[in-house]
Write a protein that holds these residues in place. Structure first.
Motif, PDB file in Angstrom:
ATOM      1  N   VAL A  82      -4.605  -4.050  -3.565  1.00 55.60           N
ATOM      2  CA  VAL A  82      -3.822  -3.472  -2.467  1.00 55.60           C
ATOM      3  C   VAL A  82      -3.182  -2.159  -2.908  1.00 55.60           C
ATOM      4  O   VAL A  82      -3.216  -1.156  -2.189  1.00 55.60           O
ATOM      5  CB  VAL A  82      -2.774  -4.489  -1.968  1.00 55.60           C
ATOM      6  CG1 VAL A  82      -1.755  -3.828  -1.054  1.00 55.60           C
ATOM      7  CG2 VAL A  82      -3.462  -5.648  -1.248  1.00 55.60           C
ATOM      8  N   VAL A  90       0.842  -1.201   0.000  1.00 58.42           N
ATOM      9  CA  VAL A  90       0.000   0.000   0.000  1.00 58.42           C
ATOM     10  C   VAL A  90       0.876   1.251   0.000  1.00 58.42           C
ATOM     11  O   VAL A  90       0.670   2.182  -0.792  1.00 58.42           O
ATOM     12  CB  VAL A  90      -0.943   0.011   1.223  1.00 58.42           C
ATOM     13  CG1 VAL A  90      -1.680   1.343   1.330  1.00 58.42           C
ATOM     14  CG2 VAL A  90      -1.941  -1.134   1.156  1.00 58.42           C
ATOM     15  N   GLY A 100      -3.403   2.234  -1.892  1.00 57.05           N
ATOM     16  CA  GLY A 100      -2.341   3.228  -1.736  1.00 57.05           C
ATOM     17  C   GLY A 100      -2.583   4.463  -2.583  1.00 57.05           C
ATOM     18  O   GLY A 100      -2.366   5.596  -2.133  1.00 57.05           O
TER      19      GLY A 100
END
Length: 197
Positions: free
Chosen positions: A166, A28, A170
């Protein structure tokens, strides 16, 4: 706020040496860095945090004040936890209990949950409920990693679709860092105990 001014901090609720949660959070944060942010992994193994006691001031509770200051400094906070008994891990709960509205109100929060078995739905729901009670704004996109022991090989994702999910968290952490949430949640009005002791 430009993307280069955004600071993303991730709180890792797992204390295991070989933590899948930590590995996922690193993914992330890598994506957030690629999106222009500065990042920080707040590894709870590095903090002395006694069990929360509302009668003890935060300044007298090990590293609680230091941790709260790091959380306050973030524009987006990512909470990551393994699923324990259908909820999230106690180290993360203790860390959040030492924080409060000063750290979370009107802040952007992203959620990531890891499970050794089935999809960790309740872990994500419980973290979301706590964030709502603290009047944080939770990114709609969340990341969940079921069957975690099969999800990684040598610290890398096996499934590119899971890695994309994932890493999207971020990017969203940077994209929504300066969102202005409105209105306050009903839960936050009832949360009289969150004083960041």
């Amino acid at each position: 706020m430009s993307d280069s001014d955004v600071h993303v901090a991730a709180l890792c609720g797992s204390l295991r040496a070989e933590s899948h949660t930590r590995t996922a959070l690193e993914g992330v944060l890598a994506a957030a860095e690629q999106a222009g942010a500065t990042t920080e992994l707040l590894d709870l193994r590095e903090y002395e945090l006694p069990i929360f006691d509302a009668d003890r001031d935060r300044e007298d509770a090990g590293d609680a004040e230091q941790l709260a200051a790091r959380v306050r400094a973030a524009d987006t906070i990512i909470l990551g936890s393994p699923m324990y008994h259908g909820s999230y891990a106690s180290p993360l709960k203790t860390a959040i209990d030492y924080c409060g509205f000063d750290e979370f109100a009107d802040e952007t929060v992203g959620l990531l949950a890891v499970s050794g078995g089935a999809f960790p739905v309740t872990t994500l729901e419980h973290m979301r409920s706590v964030c709502r009670a603290l009047n944080a704004w939770v990114i709609p996109h969340e990341a969940a990693i079921p069957n975690a022991s099969a999800a990684f090989e040598d610290g890398e994702f096996v499934d590119p679709k899971l890695e994309k999910r994932v890493r999207t968290l971020g990017r969203r952490a940077v994209q929504y860092a300066s969102i202005e949430p409105d209105p306050d949640s009903f839960e936050s009005d009832q949360n009289v105990g969150a004083q960041g002791k």
